[in-house]
Each structure stands twice: as C-alpha cells, then as structure tokens.
Design a protein around this motif. Structure first.
Motif, mmCIF file in Angstrom:
data_model
loop_
_atom_site.group_PDB
_atom_site.id
_atom_site.type_symbol
_atom_site.label_atom_id
_atom_site.label_comp_id
_atom_site.label_asym_id
_atom_site.label_seq_id
_atom_site.Cartn_x
_atom_site.Cartn_y
_atom_site.Cartn_z
ATOM 1 N N THR A 79 -4.280 6.831 -1.518
ATOM 2 C CA THR A 79 -3.593 5.539 -1.409
ATOM 3 C C THR A 79 -3.710 4.781 -2.727
ATOM 4 O O THR A 79 -4.606 5.041 -3.538
ATOM 5 N N VAL A 112 0.862 -1.180 0.000
ATOM 6 C CA VAL A 112 0.000 0.000 0.000
ATOM 7 C C VAL A 112 0.900 1.232 0.000
ATOM 8 O O VAL A 112 1.791 1.362 0.846
ATOM 9 N N GLU A 161 0.890 5.238 0.383
ATOM 10 C CA GLU A 161 0.127 6.401 0.838
ATOM 11 C C GLU A 161 0.803 7.650 0.293
ATOM 12 O O GLU A 161 2.031 7.762 0.328
ATOM 13 N N THR A 181 -2.767 0.532 -4.038
ATOM 14 C CA THR A 181 -2.205 -0.784 -3.753
ATOM 15 C C THR A 181 -1.499 -1.273 -5.012
ATOM 16 O O THR A 181 -2.104 -1.311 -6.089
ATOM 17 N N THR A 218 3.481 -1.110 3.901
ATOM 18 C CA THR A 218 2.981 0.222 3.578
ATOM 19 C C THR A 218 4.148 1.185 3.444
ATOM 20 O O THR A 218 5.068 1.170 4.265
#
Length: 196
Positions: free
Chosen positions: A89, A70, A72, A91, A166
């Motif tokens: 965001t 992910v 951000e 993915t 992330t």
C-alpha cells in the motif's frame, strides 16, 4: 635568422595568443553565471534564489494536500514466475507524482516474453489513475532465471471523486507466445487426434 627559427618564433607567438584566448573564454564563461542570475532576478524570470539566499523550490500547485488516497497494489502471475509489488500500500495526495516497483523473477531455464494487464477497483477510478511510465506499456522479455524490478510512475487526477478513498491497482502478468500458449495448442491438437 633561418627559416626554421622564424617558423618556431611564429608558432610560439600563435601558441601564446591561443593560451590567452582560452583563458579569456574560461573567464567569460565563469563570469556569465552570476551575470545571468542577476539579470533573471532583475526581470523576475527563473528565480533560483530567494532574498535570504536560500534556494527556492517550485511547488506543484496541482497537488491536493487536503486529501489522502490509499493505493493498494496487487500482482497475479499466470505462468512460471514470481510476480509481486515491492510494497502493498501507499498513501498519496491527488496530483502528486509517485513511483512503485514491481518485481518479477523468471523461474524457467528459457527466455520468455510476457505482458502485464492492469485492472482497477473501483472501476470508476481507472480514468483518474494516470500512468506516466509503466512496464505494462510493452511486452517484457525475461532471460532465463532473470530477476527484474520494474517501475510504475503515476499520479491520481485531482478530479477523482471525493468519496473514493482507496484504489486497488492489480496486474496480471502472463506469457505471450511462449510455452503456455504452445502447450495449450499441443493439447488441443492431441485431443483432436484422439477423437479421430
């Protein structure tokens, strides 16, 4: 037969030959495409069609489809403008090429030069975040009241440690050599004068 009639006859003959040559060249070019495809298929080079006639699309074998990361996105404006990513965001799979857009709006009635500086979290993700194209590579000149969308084309290196799930990419967008710098310089000069 006069010389003028002879010249016309030669011109007509030449025109006829040129038309025939042009038709032959067009026919050769038209026939070359299937001929080239047949040779490539026979040699196994640059195969464009599969046996069933469908188009074969090359797969990027370096994309790790077994993992999701992910990303951000964040934008901080240090100056008189609005600056933000168009999505918060995304993915992605490591090795996959992706694009995110950042939007900036110059709210001033003057032209400004600006630069974006990226930062990453966690810090060890920086070496695995590979940018192919980015507005941060050079200064941006924004006209008065101009709005612009600027791309970041990137991929995540498949060597990214598996425990990193992330990554946060944050940009700080600030004015370079403009009003903010001049204002700060004027204030410090004014303070120096006041002390005397």
């Amino acid at each position: 037969m006069s010389e003028e009639q002879e010249t016309r006859g030669l011109n007509r003959t030449l025109l006829g030959k040129l038309i025939v040559i042009a038709i032959l060249m067009f026919g050769f070019a038209y026939a070359l495409n299937p001929f080239y495809r047949q040779i490539c298929e026979a040699l196994g080079l640059n195969v464009l069609t599969q046996q069933d006639g469908t188009v074969a699309l090359d797969q990027n074998t370096q994309v790790d489809k077994s993992r999701d990361v992910v990303i951000e996105f964040d934008g901080n404006a240090q100056g008189p403008w609005r600056f933000r990513p168009t999505v918060n965001t995304m993915t992605v799979h490591p090795g996959e090429l992706n694009t995110v857009m950042y939007e900036v709006v110059n709210t001033q009635n003057r032209e400004m030069n600006a630069q974006a500086i990226p930062s990453y979290a966690p810090q060890n993700a920086m070496q695995h975040f590979k940018k192919v194209e980015c507005f941060c590579f050079k200064q941006q000149t924004l006209k008065p009241n101009e709005a612009r969308q600027m791309p970041v084309v990137f991929f995540i290196d498949p060597k990214l440690p598996r425990d990193v799930k992330t990554i946060t990419l944050s940009y700080t967008f600030f004015e370079v050599g403009g009003g903010l710098v001049k204002t700060a310089a004027n204030e410090s000069a004014g303070n120096g004068t006041a002390k005397r």
